[in-house]
Motif scaffolding. Structure first.
Motif, PDB file in Angstrom:
ATOM      1  N   VAL A 177      40.897  40.558  32.886  1.00  0.00           N
ATOM      2  CA  VAL A 177      41.732  39.770  33.543  1.00  0.00           C
ATOM      3  C   VAL A 177      40.982  38.411  34.353  1.00  0.00           C
ATOM      4  O   VAL A 177      41.264  37.438  34.685  1.00  0.00           O
ATOM      5  CB  VAL A 177      42.908  40.116  34.265  1.00  0.00           C
ATOM      6  CG1 VAL A 177      43.664  40.899  33.213  1.00  0.00           C
ATOM      7  CG2 VAL A 177      42.538  41.045  35.491  1.00  0.00           C
ATOM      8  N   GLN A 178      39.969  39.276  35.234  1.00  0.00           N
ATOM      9  CA  GLN A 178      39.307  38.145  36.028  1.00  0.00           C
ATOM     10  C   GLN A 178      38.390  37.275  35.242  1.00  0.00           C
ATOM     11  O   GLN A 178      38.263  36.234  35.586  1.00  0.00           O
ATOM     12  CB  GLN A 178      38.290  38.960  37.204  1.00  0.00           C
ATOM     13  CG  GLN A 178      39.230  39.835  38.159  1.00  0.00           C
ATOM     14  CD  GLN A 178      38.419  40.557  39.035  1.00  0.00           C
ATOM     15  OE1 GLN A 178      37.842  41.788  38.762  1.00  0.00           O
ATOM     16  NE2 GLN A 178      38.078  40.416  40.357  1.00  0.00           N
ATOM     17  N   GLU A 179      37.903  37.861  34.423  1.00  0.00           N
ATOM     18  CA  GLU A 179      37.083  37.005  33.623  1.00  0.00           C
ATOM     19  C   GLU A 179      37.932  35.898  32.798  1.00  0.00           C
ATOM     20  O   GLU A 179      37.448  34.732  32.575  1.00  0.00           O
ATOM     21  CB  GLU A 179      36.248  37.807  32.474  1.00  0.00           C
ATOM     22  CG  GLU A 179      35.194  38.673  32.931  1.00  0.00           C
ATOM     23  CD  GLU A 179      34.422  39.735  32.079  1.00  0.00           C
ATOM     24  OE1 GLU A 179      34.919  39.701  30.852  1.00  0.00           O
ATOM     25  OE2 GLU A 179      33.654  40.379  32.283  1.00  0.00           O
ATOM     26  N   LEU A 180      38.997  36.336  32.273  1.00  0.00           N
ATOM     27  CA  LEU A 180      39.822  35.285  31.538  1.00  0.00           C
ATOM     28  C   LEU A 180      40.300  34.241  32.710  1.00  0.00           C
ATOM     29  O   LEU A 180      40.535  33.025  32.169  1.00  0.00           O
ATOM     30  CB  LEU A 180      41.257  35.856  30.947  1.00  0.00           C
ATOM     31  CG  LEU A 180      40.901  36.827  29.774  1.00  0.00           C
ATOM     32  CD1 LEU A 180      42.104  37.646  29.290  1.00  0.00           C
ATOM     33  CD2 LEU A 180      40.570  35.961  28.719  1.00  0.00           C
ATOM     34  N   GLU A 181      40.554  34.782  33.736  1.00  0.00           N
ATOM     35  CA  GLU A 181      41.090  33.472  34.818  1.00  0.00           C
ATOM     36  C   GLU A 181      39.941  32.487  35.027  1.00  0.00           C
ATOM     37  O   GLU A 181      40.080  31.481  35.224  1.00  0.00           O
ATOM     38  CB  GLU A 181      41.402  34.348  36.312  1.00  0.00           C
ATOM     39  CG  GLU A 181      42.023  33.105  37.144  1.00  0.00           C
ATOM     40  CD  GLU A 181      42.561  33.832  38.410  1.00  0.00           C
ATOM     41  OE1 GLU A 181      43.607  33.325  38.805  1.00  0.00           O
ATOM     42  OE2 GLU A 181      41.987  34.805  38.862  1.00  0.00           O
ATOM     43  N   ALA A 182      38.636  33.317  35.341  1.00  0.00           N
ATOM     44  CA  ALA A 182      37.585  32.487  35.370  1.00  0.00           C
ATOM     45  C   ALA A 182      37.149  31.401  34.477  1.00  0.00           C
ATOM     46  O   ALA A 182      36.519  30.566  34.653  1.00  0.00           O
ATOM     47  CB  ALA A 182      36.218  33.347  35.739  1.00  0.00           C
ATOM     48  N   ALA A 183      37.344  31.805  33.088  1.00  0.00           N
ATOM     49  CA  ALA A 183      37.228  30.773  31.991  1.00  0.00           C
ATOM     50  C   ALA A 183      38.254  30.029  31.759  1.00  0.00           C
ATOM     51  O   ALA A 183      38.434  29.044  30.859  1.00  0.00           O
ATOM     52  CB  ALA A 183      37.412  31.909  30.666  1.00  0.00           C
ATOM     53  N   GLY A 184      39.236  29.743  32.863  1.00  0.00           N
ATOM     54  CA  GLY A 184      40.365  28.576  33.011  1.00  0.00           C
ATOM     55  C   GLY A 184      41.490  28.918  32.359  1.00  0.00           C
ATOM     56  O   GLY A 184      42.643  28.039  32.372  1.00  0.00           O
ATOM     57  N   THR A 218      44.344  35.149  41.310  1.00  0.00           N
ATOM     58  CA  THR A 218      44.760  34.270  42.379  1.00  0.00           C
ATOM     59  C   THR A 218      45.708  33.490  41.813  1.00  0.00           C
ATOM     60  O   THR A 218      46.935  33.244  42.414  1.00  0.00           O
ATOM     61  CB  THR A 218      43.805  33.444  43.019  1.00  0.00           C
ATOM     62  OG1 THR A 218      42.863  32.692  42.026  1.00  0.00           O
ATOM     63  CG2 THR A 218      42.749  34.541  43.899  1.00  0.00           C
ATOM     64  N   ASP A 219      45.528  32.898  40.588  1.00  0.00           N
ATOM     65  CA  ASP A 219      46.513  31.653  40.174  1.00  0.00           C
ATOM     66  C   ASP A 219      47.240  32.066  38.814  1.00  0.00           C
ATOM     67  O   ASP A 219      48.178  31.757  38.449  1.00  0.00           O
ATOM     68  CB  ASP A 219      45.805  30.502  39.979  1.00  0.00           C
ATOM     69  CG  ASP A 219      46.836  29.426  39.767  1.00  0.00           C
ATOM     70  OD1 ASP A 219      48.032  29.052  40.361  1.00  0.00           O
ATOM     71  OD2 ASP A 219      46.541  28.522  38.611  1.00  0.00           O
ATOM     72  N   VAL A 220      46.609  33.093  38.031  1.00  0.00           N
ATOM     73  CA  VAL A 220      47.061  33.343  36.691  1.00  0.00           C
ATOM     74  C   VAL A 220      48.566  34.192  36.677  1.00  0.00           C
ATOM     75  O   VAL A 220      48.823  34.698  37.644  1.00  0.00           O
ATOM     76  CB  VAL A 220      45.990  34.122  36.026  1.00  0.00           C
ATOM     77  CG1 VAL A 220      45.828  35.679  36.599  1.00  0.00           C
ATOM     78  CG2 VAL A 220      46.203  34.292  34.505  1.00  0.00           C
ATOM     79  N   THR A 221      49.398  33.701  35.881  1.00  0.00           N
ATOM     80  CA  THR A 221      50.660  34.342  35.679  1.00  0.00           C
ATOM     81  C   THR A 221      50.495  35.520  34.465  1.00  0.00           C
ATOM     82  O   THR A 221      49.546  35.239  33.787  1.00  0.00           O
ATOM     83  CB  THR A 221      51.805  33.371  35.411  1.00  0.00           C
ATOM     84  OG1 THR A 221      51.318  32.441  34.095  1.00  0.00           O
ATOM     85  CG2 THR A 221      51.891  32.423  36.595  1.00  0.00           C
ATOM     86  N   PHE A 222      51.554  36.430  34.397  1.00  0.00           N
ATOM     87  CA  PHE A 222      51.319  37.393  33.557  1.00  0.00           C
ATOM     88  C   PHE A 222      52.692  37.485  32.771  1.00  0.00           C
ATOM     89  O   PHE A 222      53.722  37.380  33.384  1.00  0.00           O
ATOM     90  CB  PHE A 222      51.187  38.610  34.211  1.00  0.00           C
ATOM     91  CG  PHE A 222      49.865  38.896  34.626  1.00  0.00           C
ATOM     92  CD1 PHE A 222      48.792  39.368  33.856  1.00  0.00           C
ATOM     93  CD2 PHE A 222      49.337  38.576  36.243  1.00  0.00           C
ATOM     94  CE1 PHE A 222      47.479  39.434  34.460  1.00  0.00           C
ATOM     95  CE2 PHE A 222      48.148  38.586  36.743  1.00  0.00           C
ATOM     96  CZ  PHE A 222      47.066  38.972  35.733  1.00  0.00           C
ATOM     97  N   ARG A 223      52.644  37.666  31.463  1.00  0.00           N
ATOM     98  CA  ARG A 223      53.803  38.155  30.610  1.00  0.00           C
ATOM     99  C   ARG A 223      53.494  39.603  30.009  1.00  0.00           C
ATOM    100  O   ARG A 223      52.270  39.937  29.719  1.00  0.00           O
ATOM    101  CB  ARG A 223      53.955  37.200  29.564  1.00  0.00           C
ATOM    102  CG  ARG A 223      54.387  35.707  29.934  1.00  0.00           C
ATOM    103  CD  ARG A 223      54.737  35.022  28.864  1.00  0.00           C
ATOM    104  NE  ARG A 223      55.199  33.685  29.223  1.00  0.00           N
ATOM    105  CZ  ARG A 223      56.291  33.032  29.616  1.00  0.00           C
ATOM    106  NH1 ARG A 223      57.292  33.917  29.412  1.00  0.00           N
ATOM    107  NH2 ARG A 223      56.583  31.792  29.828  1.00  0.00           N
TER     108      ARG A 223
END
Length: 420
Positions: A177-184, A218-223
């Motif tokens: 999940v950290q990598e996916l957020e870092a990827a934008g 920090t900013d990503v939302t989850f479903r």
């Protein structure tokens, strides 16, 4: 070398196909539409129609690409009888296991002519990680955290096709999940065959995993893509009620809203228990929308049971229904219970349920006048996305849009219109 992937079935299959494409491209393969060296068909067996379409796609690939290698993967590959598999004339067959080896196996097939039939469940094997680094052109990403099913509902072949339940490790999930957020990516959808049954090595549940995911981003939302009513824990409800980065939508399959039918289906709840939990969720999270899956025409479903289901579904106030006419699957308990409801009656009932779904969606949509929407894609002044409650939105704007936008919503034909 050039390859194509044809995907049938569920969101988990779609996720896995994206993983296969990524891994093949890393090995130097090129995804293409013609002059193919490899045709991959990611199959489904949830209904007779899905299994038949899987066979059709396999034969079509062979017919249109006589020189290509044919690779069959997924649920139909796992459950097909030996005679059926022989008729497919596939060069490589991969079932419930070895999916994360598909790219390497394809390379071996092309360079060493190492054909194989890999359709053993190998019970006891762990979760096969299939991480996707980036979903190109998408703000929304998916993460498969679970596979398999232990529930054995009387109508369902998925436990035979996918094997026993298994989960991604907590540490790997947090890293991804950290990598996916870092990827934008701005939103991550957790998916699996039984997503709500994710379990950590120390007994952690899905709510615990989500808390950890929220703490390392920090900013990503989850479903959550789908979850059973028995898996919506008090901890998960508390998280949905207090954490703004948890999207207020759950997809909870009910399958039937008649106790007699639920009992024949071997579902682990009654209508009353399901409704009580819905009330508890809605009291804690007033702005939540809850959608569902419904099967019509199950073995022995009478006119009275169907009418009972229609009334109960209306009372349950789902935001929309995914409707499935019952399809008999060989080897399941229901296949020995007697013939299904006549096909014409099934179609009539499915049509009524789809009309009810339209009513329910419009009723739910009228609850929201303003919302935040994650823009997915678009051009020429029109963009598409979904609200936090997972209602579709057409956004009209004369400037480029990306990320999240907030605006006024106008319901129209099962979607919102937003002018920005």
């Amino acid at each position: 070398m050039r390859f194509s992937i044809t995907t049938l079935g569920c969101k988990v299959n779609a996720y896995e196909s994206r993983y296969y494409a990524q891994k093949l491209e890393e090995l130097g393969f090129e995804e293409a539409d013609s002059d193919l060296d490899v045709c991959i068909i990611n199959t489904c067996t949830v209904t007779n129609t899905a299994a038949a379409k899987s066979r059709q796609m396999i034969h079509r690939a062979r017919r249109r690409n006589p020189g290509a290698r044919i690779v069959v993967v997924g649920c139909y590959a796992q459950t097909a009888e030996e005679e059926e598999k022989q008729k497919l004339q596939a060069d490589l067959i991969i079932g419930a296991r070895h999916k994360n080896e598909l790219a390497a196996r394809v390379l071996a097939l092309m360079t060493e002519d190492r054909s194989a039939d890999l359709t053993s469940h190998e019970e006891g094997a762990g979760f096969e990680s299939m991480p996707i680094a980036r979903f190109e052109g998408r703000n929304r990403a998916f993460l498969k955290i679970q596979d398999g099913c232990n529930q054995f509902c009387s109508y369902c072949a998925i436990p035979f096709a996918r094997g026993r339940e298994r989960s991604i490790s907590r540490d790997e999930a947090l890293q991804l999940v950290q990598e996916l957020e870092a990827a934008g990516h701005r939103e991550i959808v957790l998916t699996g065959i039984h997503t709500g049954r994710w379990q950590g090595e120390q007994g952690e549940d899905l709510a615990d995993l989500l808390k950890d995911m929220l703490s390392v981003t920090t900013d990503v939302t989850f479903r959550i893509s789908s979850i059973e009513i028995t898996e919506v824990t008090d901890g998960l409800i508390a998280l949905l009620s207090t954490e703004p980065r948890m999207m207020p939508h759950l997809h909870i399959p009910v399958q039937s809203a008649s106790n007699a039918v639920l009992q024949r289906m071997d579902r682990p709840y009654t209508v009353e228990e399901f409704e009580q939990r819905l009330d508890e969720i809605r009291r804690a999270v007033p702005d939540i929308s809850i959608s569902t899956d419904v099967i019509c025409g199950f073995v022995g479903e009478s006119d009275a049971e169907f009418e009972e289901m229609m009334q109960t579904l209306r009372r349950m106030r789902f935001s929309f229904l995914h409707v499935f006419p019952y399809s008999q699957r060989q080897g399941t308990k229901a296949s020995r219970m007697g013939p299904p409801v006549d096909g014409t009656i099934q179609k009539e009932r499915a049509a009524r349920l789809l009309e009810l779904s339209k009513e329910l969606r419009m009723a739910d949509m009228t609850r929201f006048r303003e919302e935040t929407v994650l823009v997915e894609q678009g051009e020429n002044g029109e963009y598409t996305g979904y609200t936090r409650q997972y209602h579709p939105v057409l956004i009209r704007c004369d400037r480029p849009l990306s990320g999240r936008v907030h605006g006024t919503l106008r319901p129209e034909d099962g979607r919102y219109i937003m002018e920005v």
